[in-house]
Scaffold this active site. Structure first.
Site, PDB file in Angstrom:
ATOM      1  N   ASP A  64     110.248 -36.599 106.135  1.00 32.13           N
ATOM      2  CA  ASP A  64     110.607 -35.499 107.038  1.00 32.13           C
ATOM      3  C   ASP A  64     112.092 -35.461 107.404  1.00 32.13           C
ATOM      4  OD1 ASP A  64     110.621 -37.810 108.489  1.00 32.13           O
ATOM      5  OD2 ASP A  64     109.292 -37.138 110.080  1.00 32.13           O
ATOM      6  N   HIS A  65     112.819 -36.536 107.160  1.00 31.70           N
ATOM      7  CA  HIS A  65     114.224 -36.595 107.582  1.00 31.70           C
ATOM      8  C   HIS A  65     115.184 -36.116 106.483  1.00 31.70           C
ATOM      9  CE1 HIS A  65     112.762 -38.946 110.942  1.00 31.70           C
ATOM     10  NE2 HIS A  65     113.990 -39.135 111.412  1.00 31.70           N
ATOM     11  N   ASP A 119     110.512 -45.621 113.718  1.00 27.61           N
ATOM     12  CA  ASP A 119     111.251 -44.501 114.296  1.00 27.61           C
ATOM     13  C   ASP A 119     111.094 -44.613 115.800  1.00 27.61           C
ATOM     14  OD1 ASP A 119     112.407 -41.576 113.337  1.00 27.61           O
ATOM     15  OD2 ASP A 119     111.606 -41.640 115.380  1.00 27.61           O
ATOM     16  N   ARG A 379     117.975 -35.628 121.732  1.00 30.28           N
ATOM     17  CA  ARG A 379     119.250 -36.361 121.757  1.00 30.28           C
ATOM     18  C   ARG A 379     120.415 -35.407 121.567  1.00 30.28           C
ATOM     19  NH1 ARG A 379     116.927 -41.424 118.283  1.00 30.28           N
ATOM     20  NH2 ARG A 379     116.083 -42.444 120.127  1.00 30.28           N
ATOM     21  N   SER A 533     118.220 -44.705 118.386  1.00 34.64           N
ATOM     22  CA  SER A 533     117.280 -44.768 117.266  1.00 34.64           C
ATOM     23  C   SER A 533     116.878 -46.194 116.902  1.00 34.64           C
ATOM     24  CB  SER A 533     117.896 -44.102 116.044  1.00 34.64           C
ATOM     25  OG  SER A 533     118.575 -45.070 115.270  1.00 34.64           O
ATOM     26  N   ARG A 535     117.067 -47.222 113.775  1.00 34.75           N
ATOM     27  CA  ARG A 535     117.617 -47.478 112.443  1.00 34.75           C
ATOM     28  C   ARG A 535     118.185 -48.888 112.330  1.00 34.75           C
ATOM     29  NH1 ARG A 535     122.006 -42.824 113.541  1.00 34.75           N
ATOM     30  NH2 ARG A 535     120.043 -41.832 114.048  1.00 34.75           N
TER      31      ARG A 535
END
Ligand code: MIC
Ligand code: SF4
Length: 640
Positions: A64-65, A119, A379, A533, A535
């Site tokens: 989806d990203h 996520d 965000r 995030s 990440r």
């Protein structure tokens, strides 16, 4: 003494430790989710663990990203992820099917279960009464390999809602109100547990908006009870057999208490560049806007887009405004097409995008120079939109839609009559873009494109760390500052050497070169370092550049775990004011032999000073850190 809902679910999943606030516990994970931007790295790590099949009840891989596909790289990652899913027993949600959190809530979230996702907005699942936590990809890979998840037993904050939302005020305003009260570090190592008569008026997707954006308070997760509303939602998704009632005991004891009277709420707005910078919409009303973006895992549900469609019905957006809509899932789109509401959006001038994260993570639709962009996202960090000079504001779908008509930040009440929307009793179910796992994936070949590079091997941590302060930063540095995303950088997520060239790009583009020249060194940070995030690239890429330790006033939860997972020492000042005794360029010497005792001495050789440091690591985290990270640690464990 009664239990909170959080304690009840954690107790059922407890593997080690005691449910005492602040103590280290480990829990069993029932479900995992990954998305493609973190997933490629997570599955490279999962492969390295050499486990033949996922050991969870359910694991889902979403794409989806990274769906812009400006060259082969995104598409190669998608192909890799699909082959991994087939081989290891993972559901695969194809690109364009929708945003991971929205889809998970619709199709897979189950009350009472635990979910770990690579996520940070995984807590969306708390909308149906599950403990859903965001983590680094390596922790999610470990959970898929059957490892427990380690965390500090969080404090539980009771957010007690009373009353009913007035017209033009919606779930987004509730979470903005929470942020207005406690800010972006107000709930670090805490769970926000919602109770009170007010919750009975909120549907599961509305609850999902609140649990989703609870992440912005730093919370470990957020949770609602599983009640009649939850039952209705699961029935409408044809999953009624998965419903169980769940609620806290009447005499549950909470650590903190927040009361919000919904009747009194007004439309709210988060000003640049932080979700915690919340004001009343009417305080900033009248400011001209250039862009409105509606969507993201916070506000792209059917309810949200129906409200937007009915606000825009028969109207045209202001001629200076570009309006984008990114629906949360194909289910949402299907309904909007069937009901005719999609045409209200199109006729009003909306630019309908794919059902993906899109502009939320700077994947296209970067605003113009100095633009004001109004977004229903979660965000608004500096540069995240793709345009550093732009100013992003966070609002509800109601405020976004009404403002797009007037071309100015507008109190949605100006529209006059609040549109009535009809929600379906049953959702349209069509899972044909979700590929179920195979019975036996042994024969599946993993497909790797040329951009997918193996994870670099890292050495165990040394007892003594010496080097220069490469960068000194302020409070609330986000992972978007450390490892930016966006259309240019996101395609490099499976290539650490390449992506490391962009570390701290937004603050100091010379950082990667300086770091390599000096053979690594240290970062000095303020409070809440690494917020945002999940990440892990914000740890792996600096590690690749030689980062040895980060010394701060305090850390955000997920980033702290990611630093440990990749063998970077996360240390904190014993006295916060010692932050002032170090400058960029100073030469430091840190003795880590005393790591177990939590008493560490750092010498500032340039200023001839000794500064005491400490850390918040568990015994387990110390072992992982010393091994040079979690991967060498797990490999060693499976080898023995
Ligand atoms: C985000 O909203 O910042 C992301 C992109 O979804 C991240 C994950 C990532 O960086 O891939 C998150 O929230 O964890
Ligand atoms: Fe995607 Fe934005 Fe949600 Fe992150 S916050 S998962 S980028 S929609």
């Amino acid at each position: 003494m009664g239990s909170t809902l959080t304690e009840k679910i954690l107790k059922k999943h407890l593997i080690k430790g005691k449910l005492e606030k602040g103590s280290n516990i480990s829990i069993r994970i029932d479900q995992t989710l990954t998305q493609d931007a973190t997933g490629t790295m997570a599955y490279l790590q999962f492969e390295a663990m050499e486990v033949p099949h996922v050991l969870t009840e359910l694991s889902v891989s979403y794409v989806d990203h990274n769906t812009l596909q400006t060259d082969y790289r995104n598409a190669d990652d998608h192909r890799y992820l699909q082959s991994i899913a087939a081989k290891y027993g993972i559901y695969f949600s194809r690109p364009g099917n929708g945003i991971c959190h929205q889809l998970h809530l619709e199709r897979f979230a189950i009350p009472g279960k635990t979910l770990l996702g690579s996520d940070s907005h995984t807590p969306t699942g708390g909308g149906v009464g599950m403990i859903a936590i965001g983590a680094g990809g390596l922790d999610v890979a470990a959970a898929m390999a059957g490892e427990p998840f380690y965390l500090k037993m969080p404090k539980v904050v009771n957010v007690h809602l009373t009353g009913k939302l007035p017209d033009f005020v919606s779930a987004k305003d509730i979470i903005l109100e929470v942020l207005r009260r406690i800010g972006v570090k107000g709930a670090v190592n805490k769970v926000l547990e919602y109770t009170g008569s007010g919750i009975q008026t909120l549907t599961v997707p509305e609850r999902g908006t609140i649990t989703n954006m609870g992440t912005e308070t730093g919370a470990t997760t957020s949770i609602f009870p599983s009640d009649e509303m939850t039952k209705n939602f699961l029935e409408a998704q044809e999953r009624e057999d998965q419903w169980i009632p769940l609620e806290p005991d009447d005499d549950a004891v909470y650590d903190e208490f927040i009361e919000i009277n919904l009747n009194k709420l007004e439309p709210l707005i988060a000003l640049p560049h932080s979700p915690g910078n919340v004001k009343l919409v009417r305080e900033v009303e009248g400011k001209s806007i250039d862009q409105v973006c509606i969507g993201s895992c916070t506000n792209s549900t059917l309810r949200d887009l129906k409200i937007v469609a009915n606000i825009l019905k028969g109207k045209i957006i202001d001629k200076h405004v570009s309006l984008t809509i990114s629906p949360g899932s194909r289910q949402v789109v299907d309904h909007l097409i069937n009901s005719g509401e999609m045409s209200y959006l199109v006729k009003a001038g909306a630019r309908i995008l794919e059902n993906t994260c899109g502009p939320c993570i700077g994947m296209g639709q970067a605003p113009s120079t100095d633009a004001v962009s109004l977004r229903t996202f979660n965000r608004n960090f500096l540069g995240r939109s793709g345009t550093k000079s732009a100013n992003a504001y966070l609002v509800s779908p109601e405020t976004a839609a009404v403002s797009s008509i007037f071309g100015k930040i507008t109190n949605p009440r100006k529209l006059g009559k609040y549109p009535k929307i009809e929600m379906p009793d049953k959702f349209i179910i069509n899972d044909n873009m979700i590929i179920s796992p195979l019975e036996d994936g042994d024969s599946i070949q993993i497909i790797r494109g040329p951009n997918i590079k193996p994870l670099p091997a890292f050495e165990p941590l040394q007892d003594k760390l010496t080097g220069e302060v490469l960068l000194k930063v302020e409070d609330d540095i986000t992972t978007d500052h450390i490892m930016p995303a966006g259309a240019k950088i996101l395609p490099l997520r499976s290539n650490i050497p390449e992506i490391s060239k962009y570390v701290f790009n937004i603050i100091d583009p010379t950082f990667p070169d300086r770091s390599l020249q000096k053979e690594g060194g240290f970062i000095i940070g303020g409070d809440n370092y690494g917020q945002g995030s999940s990440r892990e690239h914000a740890a792996i890429a600096p590690k690749y550049l030689g980062l040895k330790a980060v010394i701060t006033k305090s850390f955000a939860r997920i980033h702290l775990a990611n630093l440990v997972n990749f063998g970077i020492a996360p240390l904190t000042f014993v006295k916060k004011e010692d932050y002032n005794k170090i400058d960029q360029g100073d030469l430091l010497d840190i003795e880590l032999k005393t790591l177990d005792s939590k008493k560490i001495i750092m010498k500032n050789l340039t200023k001839n000073l000794e500064i005491p440091l400490t850390h918040s690591l568990s015994e387990m985290e110390i072992v992982v850190l010393k091994a040079g990270g979690k991967l060498p640690f797990i490999k060693k464990k499976y080898a023995s």
